[in-house]
Design an enzyme around this catalytic site. Structure first.
Site, PDB file in Angstrom:
ATOM      1  N   ASP A 198       0.878  -1.162  -0.005  1.00  0.00           N
ATOM      2  CA  ASP A 198      -0.083   0.095  -0.060  1.00  0.00           C
ATOM      3  C   ASP A 198       0.828   1.107   0.159  1.00  0.00           C
ATOM      4  OD1 ASP A 198       0.606  -0.815   2.569  1.00  0.00           O
ATOM      5  OD2 ASP A 198      -0.737   0.537   3.502  1.00  0.00           O
TER       6      ASP A 198
ATOM      7  N   GLU B 101      -0.277  -0.529   5.731  1.00  0.00           N
ATOM      8  CA  GLU B 101       1.092  -0.071   6.921  1.00  0.00           C
ATOM      9  C   GLU B 101       1.021   1.250   6.646  1.00  0.00           C
ATOM     10  OE1 GLU B 101       4.790   1.181   7.801  1.00  0.00           O
ATOM     11  OE2 GLU B 101       3.886   1.682   6.118  1.00  0.00           O
ATOM     12  N   GLU B 102       0.421   2.006   5.686  1.00  0.00           N
ATOM     13  CA  GLU B 102       0.517   3.383   5.656  1.00  0.00           C
ATOM     14  C   GLU B 102      -0.697   4.163   6.438  1.00  0.00           C
ATOM     15  OE1 GLU B 102       3.028   4.826   4.958  1.00  0.00           O
ATOM     16  OE2 GLU B 102       4.096   4.166   3.378  1.00  0.00           O
TER      17      GLU B 102
ATOM     18  N   GLU C 299      11.996  -1.520   4.148  1.00  0.00           N
ATOM     19  CA  GLU C 299      11.620  -0.047   4.291  1.00  0.00           C
ATOM     20  C   GLU C 299      12.675   0.935   3.831  1.00  0.00           C
ATOM     21  OE1 GLU C 299       8.880   1.658   4.826  1.00  0.00           O
ATOM     22  OE2 GLU C 299       7.549   0.104   5.918  1.00  0.00           O
TER      23      GLU C 299
ATOM     24  N   HIS D  41       7.108   9.726   0.271  1.00  0.00           N
ATOM     25  CA  HIS D  41       5.636  10.427   0.608  1.00  0.00           C
ATOM     26  C   HIS D  41       5.792  11.598   0.002  1.00  0.00           C
ATOM     27  CE1 HIS D  41       4.473   7.979   4.572  1.00  0.00           C
ATOM     28  NE2 HIS D  41       5.198   7.094   3.554  1.00  0.00           N
TER      29      HIS D  41
END
Ligand code: ZN
Length: 389
Positions: free
Chosen positions: A77, A143-144, A172, A361
């Protein structure tokens, strides 16, 4: 390369095409399922939900049935792309320009998922199809966002099936500037609280008839911001307490408010437990209040305790693999926000190593194509060394 071994760059592009803003599966887990099944993995797709949350799909795949058991963990995700027009290359197009692959999730963390799959399938092909131990993929679609229907439940589900992991690599984006510069060996804990001061509402012109809680709030906030939580520990920077919001909500000009609140977040290291931290901060407030301010702190429940991998064979093995594949000696770090590693650490030692985090992000999230090749080489070397004996 034989046909059965996928190219990590093609895989990464294919994953980037999937629109997987949490909680959407977007075809990403389906792609992983087909790829791993083709290499002989047993693949499970499991959906978790609970009241008030959207159901989320997750994936667990394993090949081999003997120890040692190495698991690659990750998520497909992504956070929303924001205004798509601001991107120089569309966020779900997976375009490669001047050696850079653009797309939401390129570094956080579809790129690393693609590299782990490519490395594993290449390793298996070299082994004639089967590992000496077991290799798994633990991939979540949650996760996000609030992360309640993801790794926590997937780990419980796996444990109930009798799955035992020996070590985990979470992909990550751990590196600061170049693939190989940083492994995350742990993370700080996170704790949220709300400080509330009770006063007495009244007219600004008649302060003797009121009790302005803003005075007490400022006093206690000052004391809490001035306090030193610790000096840092062997693996961690000093803990910090940050106020994030002051909430009085009073829109009337001549009114002394009856109550004042401030929210704060503490990022804390292994010098503290949640309880010792609460005791310390409450003592600061108590001392500053000196029995003349009515205050309370409401603590929010937290599942983010600090943790750190013990030094030893596994850390050494990953460090050596990174040195061999990249020529760099990685720093062992515990900086940054929380990640799903905080859940995995309850099941087995976990290290985080992935791509370079600089653009995660952000608009125009991207990774160098060369970094995908290099990360695949790192994972491949880890597999080679892990199952060597
Ligand atoms: Zn991530």
């Amino acid at each position: 390369m034989p046909n059965s071994v996928p190219d990590p760059i093609v895989l990464a592009c294919d994953l980037l095409h999937c629109r997987t803003v949490t909680p959407a599966e977007g075809g990403a887990l389906a792609l992983i399922e087909v790829t791993l099944r083709g290499a002989g993995f047993t693949v499970h797709r499991v959906t978790f939900e609970e009241p008030g949350t959207a159901p989320v799909e997750n994936l667990y795949a394993r090949i081999g049935n003997k120890p040692p058991h190495l698991v690659f963990a990750g998520h497909t995700d992504v956070v929303p792309p924001g205004e798509e027009a601001k991107w120089s290359h569309p966020p779900f197009a997976g375009e490669i320009v001047d050696g850079m692959l653009y797309g939401r999730g390129a570094v956080d963390m579809k790129g690393a998922v693609a590299c782990a799959m490519a490395a594993t399938l290449d390793y298996l092909a070299a082994q004639g199809g089967a590992p000496k131990g077991s290799i798994s993929f633990l991939v979540t679609g949650d996760e996000e966002s609030i992360a309640v229907n993801g790794t926590v439940k997937l780990l419980q589900w796996a444990a109930e099936r009798g799955e035992k992991f020996d070590h985990c690599i979470l992909g990550e984006p751990s590196n600061a500037a170049a693939v190989g510069d940083t492994i995350k060996i742990g993370r700080r804990g996170s704790l949220n609280g709300v400080l509330t001061i009770a006063g007495k509402q009244g007219h600004v012109a008649y302060p003797q008839l009121a009790d302005n809680p803003v005075r007490g709030l400022v006093k206690l906030m000052s004391a809490m911001m001035a306090g030193t939580l610790d000096q840092g520990t062997r693996n961690f920077d000093p803990s910090n307490l940050e106020f994030t919001s002051i909430d009085i909500g009073n829109t009337t000009l001549n009114l002394i408010p009856g109550e004042a609140r401030a929210r704060f977040n503490i990022r804390f290291n292994d010098a503290h437990s949640q309880n010792s931290l609460k005791t310390l901060v409450e003592r600061w407030a108590q001392d500053a209040a000196a029995n003349s301010i009515r205050w309370r702190i409401d603590w929010e429940p937290s599942n983010a305790d600090p943790f750190v991998a013990k030094p030893g064979q596994f850390v050494d093995l990953v460090v050596e693999a990174i040195k061999e594949a990249t020529g760099r000696t990685p720093k062992l770090s515990t900086t940054g926000g929380t990640s799903d590693a905080r859940f995995i650490t309850h099941y087995c030692p976990v290290l985080e190593f992935g791509l370079v985090g600089q653009t995660m992000h952000q608009v125009d999230e991207r990774t160098a194509v060369a970094d995908l090749t290099m990360l695949t080489a790192v994972y491949r070397t880890i597999l080679e060394r892990y199952f060597k004996t």
